[in-house]
Every structure is written in structure tokens, then in C-alpha cells.
Design a protein around this motif. Structure first.
Motif, mmCIF file in Angstrom:
data_model
loop_
_atom_site.group_PDB
_atom_site.id
_atom_site.type_symbol
_atom_site.label_atom_id
_atom_site.label_comp_id
_atom_site.label_asym_id
_atom_site.label_seq_id
_atom_site.Cartn_x
_atom_site.Cartn_y
_atom_site.Cartn_z
ATOM 1 N N SER A 1 0.847 -1.197 0.000
ATOM 2 C CA SER A 1 0.000 0.000 0.000
ATOM 3 C C SER A 1 0.876 1.238 0.000
ATOM 4 N N THR A 2 0.462 2.247 -0.764
ATOM 5 C CA THR A 2 1.186 3.534 -0.771
ATOM 6 C C THR A 2 0.394 4.606 -0.007
ATOM 7 N N SER A 3 -0.486 4.171 0.867
ATOM 8 C CA SER A 3 -1.344 5.079 1.643
ATOM 9 C C SER A 3 -0.514 6.023 2.509
ATOM 10 N N PRO A 4 -1.000 7.257 2.722
ATOM 11 C CA PRO A 4 -0.262 8.195 3.589
ATOM 12 C C PRO A 4 -0.169 7.718 5.039
ATOM 13 N N SER A 5 -1.045 6.787 5.421
ATOM 14 C CA SER A 5 -1.009 6.291 6.801
ATOM 15 C C SER A 5 -0.027 5.138 6.971
ATOM 16 N N GLU A 6 0.561 4.657 5.870
ATOM 17 C CA GLU A 6 1.515 3.542 5.917
ATOM 18 C C GLU A 6 2.940 4.064 6.044
ATOM 19 N N GLU A 7 3.807 3.288 6.692
ATOM 20 C CA GLU A 7 5.245 3.578 6.666
ATOM 21 C C GLU A 7 5.770 3.024 5.350
ATOM 22 N N THR A 8 5.941 3.856 4.363
ATOM 23 C CA THR A 8 6.283 3.395 3.025
ATOM 24 C C THR A 8 7.262 4.355 2.361
ATOM 25 N N CYS A 9 7.968 3.852 1.342
ATOM 26 C CA CYS A 9 8.894 4.702 0.595
ATOM 27 C C CYS A 9 8.156 5.606 -0.386
ATOM 28 N N TRP A 10 6.847 5.390 -0.546
ATOM 29 C CA TRP A 10 6.087 6.078 -1.586
ATOM 30 C C TRP A 10 5.572 7.440 -1.152
ATOM 31 N N GLU A 11 5.506 8.359 -2.124
ATOM 32 C CA GLU A 11 4.743 9.590 -1.947
ATOM 33 C C GLU A 11 3.351 9.352 -2.511
ATOM 34 N N GLN A 12 2.459 10.315 -2.280
ATOM 35 C CA GLN A 12 1.099 10.211 -2.818
ATOM 36 C C GLN A 12 0.931 11.209 -3.974
ATOM 37 N N ALA A 13 0.007 10.891 -4.876
ATOM 38 C CA ALA A 13 -0.320 11.821 -5.969
ATOM 39 C C ALA A 13 -1.314 12.844 -5.436
ATOM 40 N N VAL A 14 -1.087 14.106 -5.775
ATOM 41 C CA VAL A 14 -1.936 15.193 -5.275
ATOM 42 C C VAL A 14 -2.528 15.947 -6.470
ATOM 43 N N TYR A 15 -3.853 16.002 -6.516
ATOM 44 C CA TYR A 15 -4.571 16.724 -7.568
ATOM 45 C C TYR A 15 -5.126 18.010 -6.953
ATOM 46 N N PRO A 16 -4.416 19.136 -7.115
ATOM 47 C CA PRO A 16 -4.908 20.389 -6.527
ATOM 48 C C PRO A 16 -6.239 20.775 -7.166
ATOM 49 N N VAL A 17 -7.143 21.283 -6.344
ATOM 50 C CA VAL A 17 -8.453 21.728 -6.847
ATOM 51 C C VAL A 17 -8.323 23.188 -7.253
ATOM 52 N N GLN A 18 -8.734 23.480 -8.490
ATOM 53 C CA GLN A 18 -8.633 24.842 -9.002
ATOM 54 C C GLN A 18 -9.922 25.213 -9.722
ATOM 55 N N ASP A 19 -10.156 26.523 -9.826
ATOM 56 C CA ASP A 19 -11.274 27.070 -10.607
ATOM 57 C C ASP A 19 -12.660 26.874 -9.994
ATOM 58 N N LEU A 20 -12.756 26.602 -8.700
ATOM 59 C CA LEU A 20 -14.084 26.555 -8.076
ATOM 60 C C LEU A 20 -14.510 27.969 -7.701
ATOM 61 N N ALA A 21 -15.831 28.197 -7.742
ATOM 62 C CA ALA A 21 -16.351 29.497 -7.299
ATOM 63 C C ALA A 21 -16.241 29.603 -5.777
ATOM 64 N N ASP A 22 -16.421 28.461 -5.101
ATOM 65 C CA ASP A 22 -16.375 28.451 -3.638
ATOM 66 C C ASP A 22 -15.723 27.142 -3.194
ATOM 67 N N TYR A 23 -14.670 27.251 -2.372
ATOM 68 C CA TYR A 23 -13.921 26.055 -1.961
ATOM 69 C C TYR A 23 -14.379 25.523 -0.598
ATOM 70 N N TRP A 24 -15.280 26.254 0.065
ATOM 71 C CA TRP A 24 -15.719 25.837 1.411
ATOM 72 C C TRP A 24 -16.777 24.747 1.277
ATOM 73 N N ILE A 25 -16.520 23.590 1.892
ATOM 74 C CA ILE A 25 -17.498 22.498 1.826
ATOM 75 C C ILE A 25 -17.832 22.031 3.239
ATOM 76 N N LYS A 26 -18.976 21.337 3.357
ATOM 77 C CA LYS A 26 -19.444 20.915 4.691
ATOM 78 C C LYS A 26 -20.232 19.619 4.569
ATOM 79 N N PRO A 27 -20.458 18.933 5.694
ATOM 80 C CA PRO A 27 -21.242 17.694 5.651
ATOM 81 C C PRO A 27 -22.590 17.932 4.969
ATOM 82 N N GLY A 28 -22.979 16.993 4.138
ATOM 83 C CA GLY A 28 -24.191 17.149 3.332
ATOM 84 C C GLY A 28 -23.873 17.471 1.887
ATOM 85 N N ASP A 29 -22.709 18.154 1.655
ATOM 86 C CA ASP A 29 -22.250 18.401 0.287
ATOM 87 C C ASP A 29 -21.685 17.109 -0.312
ATOM 88 N N HIS A 30 -21.587 17.092 -1.620
ATOM 89 C CA HIS A 30 -20.925 15.991 -2.313
ATOM 90 C C HIS A 30 -19.826 16.563 -3.219
#
Length: 846
Positions: free
Chosen positions: A423-452
Motif C-alpha cells: 500500500s502507498t497510503s499516507p497512513s503507511e510507513e512506506t517509501c512512496w509519496e502520494q499523488a496530489v490533484y490540486p483543486v482549481q477554478d471553483l467558485a467556492d472552496y468551502w465544503i461541509k457535511p451534506g455536500d458531495h
């Protein structure tokens, strides 16, 4: 260059032939010197070649002059783009002086500039072997070694758990009958050697990198397996049967996966392998010897994701400020990082960056549970073929925690067989980094429970793509998405909702203003978000300009402020009566910089920017207009100079610069190459009272104990690699300096307080000392394994920028010791700090 002409040795029985040769050599030497005098370096070089071919005994006498001639002629050939001639000259020179480290290093520099990194590193490596104290070659080799043998090789080989699981899966497959093996992307050859040790009859390994291929050859020979493993320097896609291997194999082993799983081309290489190199797979109903069937390790993978809030990712991928040191950023300039995946782009851009999320400064907050993105069966040819053509899957993920949506973090579980997985999970002790997909171009970045969080996932152009990220909110009566401004019709909302969405877009549409999307590197975005940096430069520039003509500048600045308040300020209306001669400010810092526009707010200033990209120039023009400057205020200096390397010149024949801004520190944490040479030129181009920024730099460091840095810098013996002898060979490419570090999150124990290691003074060079010894007081017992370092950049005596601060766009670096040193609290350690050109070496004096 020596002015005395070398003398020929005459043989006693030389005769007429020797006399004629001597005469020709003498004339050629005279001609060479004449050509040098008139700077005809090509002809001079030809004469020296003739001299040395006729009289090799003169090599030592003319060596220095020959080098000078070669380098100057090579510069001309480079400028004329006569690459073959340039390389030919160096090859001739190296035949004459095969053990000349200076020529080897120069050849490497030319090759590196041309993009031949492997070949360049070979010459740098040879130069260092010829002269271990040759600092220029050492610095070049250290920079290129990272390209040749990427640091993850060391980290991965030190990952005992990963090695054991791969070894166990390969051993099991071979024991079950998979006796012929192909290792795709062999690297050091460790998986091939696992297969051979497990009892495979035939092992083939292909590796595209010339450096890694040669390294694998040495490693396999050192482990006495060269007779049982056939190494191929080629892509697996180019392997043919029986030309390269005699028959189809029963097992392919590979780890050609990156943090986003597909980025190393595993899908393409396995499609080719199944079609051309592997035996047919075993079906579920068949029961027979595995030797008759083909299989792949890893067998399959499951990709997972998670939406996160992370301030560190945000500041490197979204410009979060609207005003920078009084400069307003208009809405018609949109900044994006390269790590985006636009639906309508034709470019193949890596749509993610990578992070070790367990070590990201400031940490992160999970906003969703982990979710499954896709599974892939590497033993199913039809599934592999369908991946590239399959339409994107739409995924909807419920939000569990309130926060700012900054990125989708991705990892995977590699199922090697039905029993072994990684596993390459961030919670594992591993040699791997994780892939990061930055979120861009949203009108509003604030999210809360109930949103999808909504997204589309696919595998296109060898990359896992996560695009069209949007948020579906609970409060919207018709579930209208706050989505990408570019994305259209991404969600099946029904006709009424689509109509409402279209109407909403119509209401917010703007008049036809020029819009510019400006793609910036993540460090450039972090720089724009670095408010103390811009405020510091503004204050320092104001002080310098005020000191040059205080009354005139104050008057001009007052007028500029009044004009801006009235909304009519332009670069041409900043004076009350006549227009005084402007101050000239040149910014030659790397990449995208708004410092010239900030300089333009400080009165009668003519700022020059050295940005290279057209989209960056358009963006700066739009920012200038939004801040009420006329287009004529800001100049782009590279339009005024023919040669980009000669960017440090006078603004006009009769003028000098008031301020020159230089980039002293690379984003990686190292000192910029040739910065002291640039500073020397800059000092000659300043008007009286003018300044270089920064004026001086202090380098700080401390002693730490960090097992992490040790393991990321060199392979630790044979135990980590399960008894295989790999370390001495790959460790030839270890680099004593680790770059792009975040000290705030680096796992380490400080053993001393920070100390000043070095001063680099750009304005008063006589204050610089090339060698110094620094006493460091030990405040905690432990093992010194590394010396991290960073800088304080002084724009003047009062204004300082710290490259280790929380807002810094710079990373830090560290010297990693070959041999850790045990220290006790209360002791003193002496560091020897040497500064040569832009190269700094730090060693512990025993």
C-alpha cells in the motif's frame, strides 16, 4: 595565458624533415597567437590542433592556452547552433587531453545544456574522479546525479518491507512453475536477482536509462549472476522475439508505477508484453503447470482517493491574495499551476504533483472518507486495452468534515498476487509519496457535511486523470453545482436545472475583457502568496530611491497617490511640472515576478522585467493596466537584448541602473550558480548610490540527527536489500546535499542551536571570506548525521527575508555526512565552510 612561446626539443639526428616540421610548428604557433589576438578562435583552434599533432611534446606548454581557445570557440559554435562541430571539437580535444578534468567538465556543461543529461553526468563524474577537489565539476555532478539516479531509488532500496514482499511474491511464482522471467524497467536489477535466486531458469531484464543499465550490469556481476541474467539496454516496447529474447516468458515482473500508478507507462508496456512477450494467461478452468502460462507481478491494483484541506498545497497551487504590496490582481488574469487537467487542452500535462502527506508542513485534514477510484487487472489484456479508450467515470463522494477543499490525494494498493500486497497510503510507513490533484477554478472552496464532491476519473495519455471537480451543495434547491467555470454539462441535472444554471451564467457574464490564463510553477504561485517578500522589497526599493533624490521622489509619489485616488493615475502623469529623468530598475530574478510593477508605484521609475514567456508578459501588462499604469511604463528587457545570457547590460548607453534585483537562492535551497559573477557585473552597472538586492546573504545551519536523511541519501548496506550487494554501486551516485527539504516537518532531532556559517556580500565583495571555521556548541547528545541550512537575505541592514519562514517559497537543503559523528552535550564541533564561486561545501573538522 602564458606569453612566452614554447620551445621545441630537437633530436640530434633530426635532419631536414625535423627542421621542416619545426618550422611548420613554429609558424602555426605564431598564427595561433595572432588569431587569438584578433579573436578568431576557430582558426586559432585549428592551428593548435596542427601544432599538437606534429609536436605532442608541447602539450604541457600550450595546455592552458589551448583550453582557453577551445572554450571560446565552443561558445561561438554554440551561439551559431553548430552542435555537431562543437561536439567534434571537444572529442578532438579529449583525444589530445583524455585526462583533463577541465575539458571533461566543460564538455559535460555543453551536453547538459543540450539536454543530454546521461552523457553530461558521465563527463562530470570522470572530471570528479580525475580531480576530487575540482569544485565546479563536483557541483555539476551533484546537480545532474539527481536526474540520472533519482533519489527514490535510494529510498525504495532501503524499504525492507517492500523488498521482502516483492521477493516473496516472485519466489512463490517461480516455485509454482514460472521459470522464465522478464523484468521490465529493471533499475538496479533487484527484482531480476530475486527471480534468479528463486530458481528461474531464464531471466531477462530491460532498462532504458543508460546510467541505470550500466549500474545494473555492475550490480548483477558483483552478485555473480551475470551468466543467468541477460540485461538489455532498451524499452520493453522495442523487444522482439527471437531477436532479443529467444521465446515468450511465463512471468513479467515490474514496478514501473509512479505515485499516480500509470505515469511510468505500465499500461502501454503490459499491453505490448501480453501481445508479444508473454505466454497466454491461464483461464479459470485450466489447471496446469504455470510454465505454460503467462502472468504479471503485480497482478492488479486498487486506486483510492480522499478530499483534503491542506494550507501548504493551497499556497503552492492557488493564488490566495488579491492585493500584493499595493498591487491589485485583476480578475481577468487567472493563475493556474501545471498540475491541472483541463478538459479542453490538447497538451499532455502531468495532472498531479506528489507529496509525502505524512510530512507535509502544517499537516492536512481529511474532508471525506477514503473512496475507491478504480481497479485495474494487469493480467487481463482486454481490460488494459479498454482503460485508455474508456469514457470517464463520474464519482460522487459525501463530505464528512467542514473545511476548504484544496486537493484530492490519491494512493493505491498493489496486489502482487493473491497473498502479497503493498500500500502507498499516507497512513503507511512506506517509501512512496502520494499523488496530489490540486483543486482549481471553483467558485467556492468551502465544503461541509451534506455536500458531495463530484469528479470524473479516467486513464488517458498514460496518466490517471481526475478532472471536472465540483461541489454539489445541499442548500441548492435544484442541486445546482458550484463547478469549474470551464466545465459544461458535467452533471445530469435535468432540463430545468440546466436552464437555471445557463441563466445564472448569463447573468454573471462580463463584457469582452481580455482574459489571460497564466500557468505558473508551484514555487512561483507560492512566491505570489509570499506577502512579506513583496512588502520587504517595496520598503527597500522605496528607501533606495528616496536616498537618490528625496524631494523629487516624494513629490512624484504624492502625485501618483492622488492620481490613483482619482482613478486617473497613469505612468505618464506622475509629475507636477516637467518629467524628470526616471530611475531604472532591473529585475533579473527567475520566473514570474511582479516586483517591476511594485517598483513602478514608487514614483518616476522605469522598471524592466526579464520574464521570458509570452503569457507571463501579457499577464504583467494586464496587471499594469489594472493598476493604472500605461503600457509604456513596464519594459520587457529580453526584447532589448539579443542574447538572454547577456541580460546584465546598461539600460541605455548613457544611463545606469538604480536597482538590480538578483535571484541569489534557488527554490531548492541552494545558492544560484554564478551568482557572484552576476553580482560583479551588476556592481559595474549601478549608478552612484544604487543597490543590488539582496545586498548580502547570511547562511545558517544546525546539527541534527536524522535517520530519514541518511536513508534518503544512500543505500544502507546489504541487509535492506536482503543480502544483495547493491549499495556500493548505486552509492557512487549519492549526493552529499539533499535539496527541497521542509525543515519544519523533517523527522530529525536538533543537536545544536542555529549558527551563522557564511556571509555572501553582493555589494561589498571584500567582506567575503572563501574559507572559515565555525565552532558549534552541542546542546543535546546524539549522532550528527546532517547539517540542514537556510538563508537570511538582507535587502538592507533592517529588511530581512528568511528562507526558512512559514511564508517562504524557498525550500531548505542539508549536507548529509558520510559517517555519523557521536557527540555529547557540552562538546564543541568545528565545521569547515568553503565557498568557491557559487559552491559551498561544509565538512566536520575532526
Amino acid at each position: 595565458m602564458s606569453s612566452s612561446r614554447p620551445r621545441l626539443r630537437r633530436d640530434a639526428g633530426g635532419g631536414a624533415g625535423a627542421a621542416g616540421r619545426d618550422e611548420l610548428v613554429s609558424q602555426s604557433l605564431q598564427s595561433a597567437e595572432h588569431c587569438l589576438g584578433v579573436q578568431d578562435f576557430g582558426t586559432a583552434y585549428a592551428h593548435y590542433l596542427l601544432v599538437l599533432s606534429l609536436a605532442p611534446e608541447l602539450k604541457d606548454n600550450v595546455k592552458e592556452t589551448f583550453q582557453y581557445t577551445l572554450f571560446r570557440w565552443a561558445e561561438e559554435l554554440d551561439a551559431l547552433n553548430r552542435i555537431q562541430d562543437l561536439l567534434g571539437c571537444y572529442e578532438q580535444a579529449l583525444k589530445l587531453f583524455p585526462d583533463d578534468e577541465v575539458i571533461c567538465n566543460s564538455m559535460g556543461e555543453h551536453l547538459f545544456r543540450m539536454g543530454f543529461r546521461d552523457e553530461a553526468a558521465g563527463y562530470f563524474h570522470k572530471a570528479v574522479k580525475l580531480n576530487p577537489d575540482f569544485n565546479d565539476a563536483k557541483e555539476n555532478f551533484y546537480r545532474v546525479a539527481n536526474w540520472l539516479v533519482e533519489r527514490w531509488h535510494f529510498i525504495m532500496l532501503n524499504d525492507t518491507k517492500r523488498n521482502m514482499i516483492y521477493n516473496a511474491a516472485i519466489q512463490k511464482a517461480v516455485c509454482l512453475g514460472s521459470k522464465s522471467v522478464l523484468d521490465i524497467g529493471a533499475g538496479t536489477g533487484i527484482l531480476s536477482m530475486f527471480a534468479k535466486k528463486a530458481g528461474a531458469h531464464s531471466v531477462y531484464a530491460c532498462e532504458l536509462s543508460k546510467t541505470m543499465y550500466e549500474l545494473a550490469c555492475d550490480v548483477v556481476a558483483a552478485n555473480k549472476m551475470e551468466g543467468g541474467i541477460k540485461l538489455l539496454h532498451m524499452k520493453s516496447l522495442d523487444i522482439e522475439i527471437p531477436k532479443h529474447i529467444p521465446e515468450r516468458v511465463s512471468l513479467v515482473v515490474t514496478e514501473t508505477v509512479d505515485a499516480g500508478l500509470f505515469g511510468e507507462g505500465i499500461v502501454e508496456s503490459l499491453i505490448h508484453a501480453w501481445e508479444h512477450l508473454l505466454l497466454q494467461p491461464k483461464t479459470k478452468d485450466e489447471h496446469g503447470n504455470c510454465e505454460k502460462y503467462g502472468k504479471v507481478i503485480p497482478a492488479s491494483a486498487v486506486i483510492f482517493g480522499m478530499a483534503v484541506e491542506c494550507a501548504e498545497i493551497r499556497r503552492h497551487h492557488r493564488v490566495g491574495v488579491k492585493d500584493i504590496a499595493g498591487i491589485h490582481l485583476p480578475t481577468n488574469v487567472k493563475f493556474q499551476s501545471p498540475a491541472y487537467s483541463s478538459v479542453d487542452t490538447e497538451e499532455t500535462i502531468e495532472p498531479y504533483t506528489t507529496e509525502k502527506m505524512s510530512r507535509v508542513p502544517g499537516g492536512y485534514l481529511a474532508l471525506t472518507e477514503r473512496f475507491e477510484i478504480m481497479t485495474v487487472d494487469f493480467n487481463n489484456l482486454e481490460e488494459l486495452k479498454s482503460l485508455a479508450t474508456k469514457k470517464p467515470d463520474k464519482i460522487s463522494i459525501p463530505v464528512k468534515k467542514e473545511g476548504i477543499l484544496d486537493a484530492i490525494v490519491v494512493w493505491f494498493v498493489l496486489q502482487l498476487d493473491d497473498e502479497h500486497s503493498l500500500s502507498t497510503s499516507p497512513s503507511e510507513e512506506t517509501c512512496w509519496e502520494q499523488a496530489v490533484y490540486p483543486v482549481q477554478d471553483l467558485a467556492d472552496y468551502w465544503i461541509k457535511p451534506g455536500d458531495h464532491v463530484m469528479m470524473e476519473v479516467s486513464c488517458q495519455e498514460c496518466y490517471l486523470r481526475i478532472q471536472s471537480i465540483s461541489v454539489l451543495g445541499l442548500e441548492c434547491e435544484m442541486d445546482v453545482a458550484k463547478s469549474f467555470t470551464k466545465s459544461k454539462g458535467l452533471l445530469s441535472l435535468g432540463n430545468e436545472a440546466e436552464l437555471c444554471s445557463a441563466l445564472a451564467n448569463l447573468q454573471t457574464s462580463k463584457p469582452d475583457a481580455i482574459e489571460q490564463t497564466c500557468v505558473l510553477e508551484s514555487m512561483e504561485i507560492a512566491l505570489l502568496n509570499n506577502i512579506p517578500y513583496h512588502e520587504g522589497f517595496k520598503m527597500a526599493m522605496r528607501k533606495v530611491l528616496s536616498s537618490l533624490t528625496p524631494e523629487k521622489l516624494c513629490q512624484a509619489m504624492d502625485t501618483h497617490c492622488q492620481n490613483n485616488e482619482m482613478g486617473s493615475g497613469t505612468g505618464q502623469n506622475n509629475t507636477v511640472q516637467s518629467t524628470p529623468e526616471p530611475f531604472y530598475v532591473l529585475d533579473v530574478s527567475e520566473g514570474f515576478s511582479i516586483l517591476p510593477i511594485i517598483a513602478g508605484t514608487l514614483g518616476q521609475v522605469k522598471p524592466y522585467s526579464s520574464v521570458e514567456k509570452d503569457q507571463h508578459r501579457i499577464a504583467l501588462d494586464l496587471i499594469s493596466e489594472a493598476n493604472h499604469f500605461s503600457k509604456e511604463t513596464l519594459e520587457f528587457w529580453l526584447r532589448h537584448v539579443e542574447d538572454e545570457s547577456a541580460v546584465l547590460q546598461r539600460p541605455k548607453s548613457d544611463k545606469l541602473w538604480s536597482i538590480i534585483i538578483l535571484d541569489v537562492i534557488e527554490p531548492s535551497g541552494l545558492i544560484q550558480q554564478e551568482i557572484m559573477e552576476k553580482a560583479a557585473i551588476s556592481r559595474c552597472l549601478l549608478q552612484s548610490g544604487g543597490k543590488i538586492f539582496p545586498q548580502y546573504v547570511l547562511m545558517f545551519g544546525l546539527l541534527v540527527e536524522s535517520q530519514t536523511l541518511v536513508e534518503e541519501s544512500a543505500v544502507q548496506g546489504t541487509e535492506r536489500t536482503l543480502g544483495l550487494n547493491i549499495a556500493p554501486f548505486i552509492n557512487q551516485f549519492q549526493v552529499p546535499i539533499r535539496v527541497f527539504l521542509d525543515l519544519s516537518s523533517l523527522p530529525c532531532i536538533p543537536l545544536s542551536k542555529p549558527v551563522e556559517l557564511l556571509r555572501l556580500d553582493l555589494m561589498t565583495p571584500y567582506l567575503n571570506i572563501s574559507n572559515r571555521e565555525v565552532k558549534v556548541h552541542i546542546c543535546k547528545s546524539g549522532k550528527v548525521t546532517a547539517i540542514p541550512f537556510w538563508y537570511h537575505m538582507y535587502l538592507d541592514e533592517e529588511i530581512r527575508l528568511d528562507t526558512s519562514s512559514e511564508a517562504s517559497h524557498w525550500k531548505q537543503a542539508a549536507v548529509v555526512l558520510d559517517n555519523p559523528i557521536q557527540v555529547e552535550m557540552g562538546e564543541e564541533l568545528v565545521l569547515s565552510v568553503e565557498h568557491h564561486k557559487s559552491n559551498v561545501s561544509i565538512t566536520v573538522k575532526q
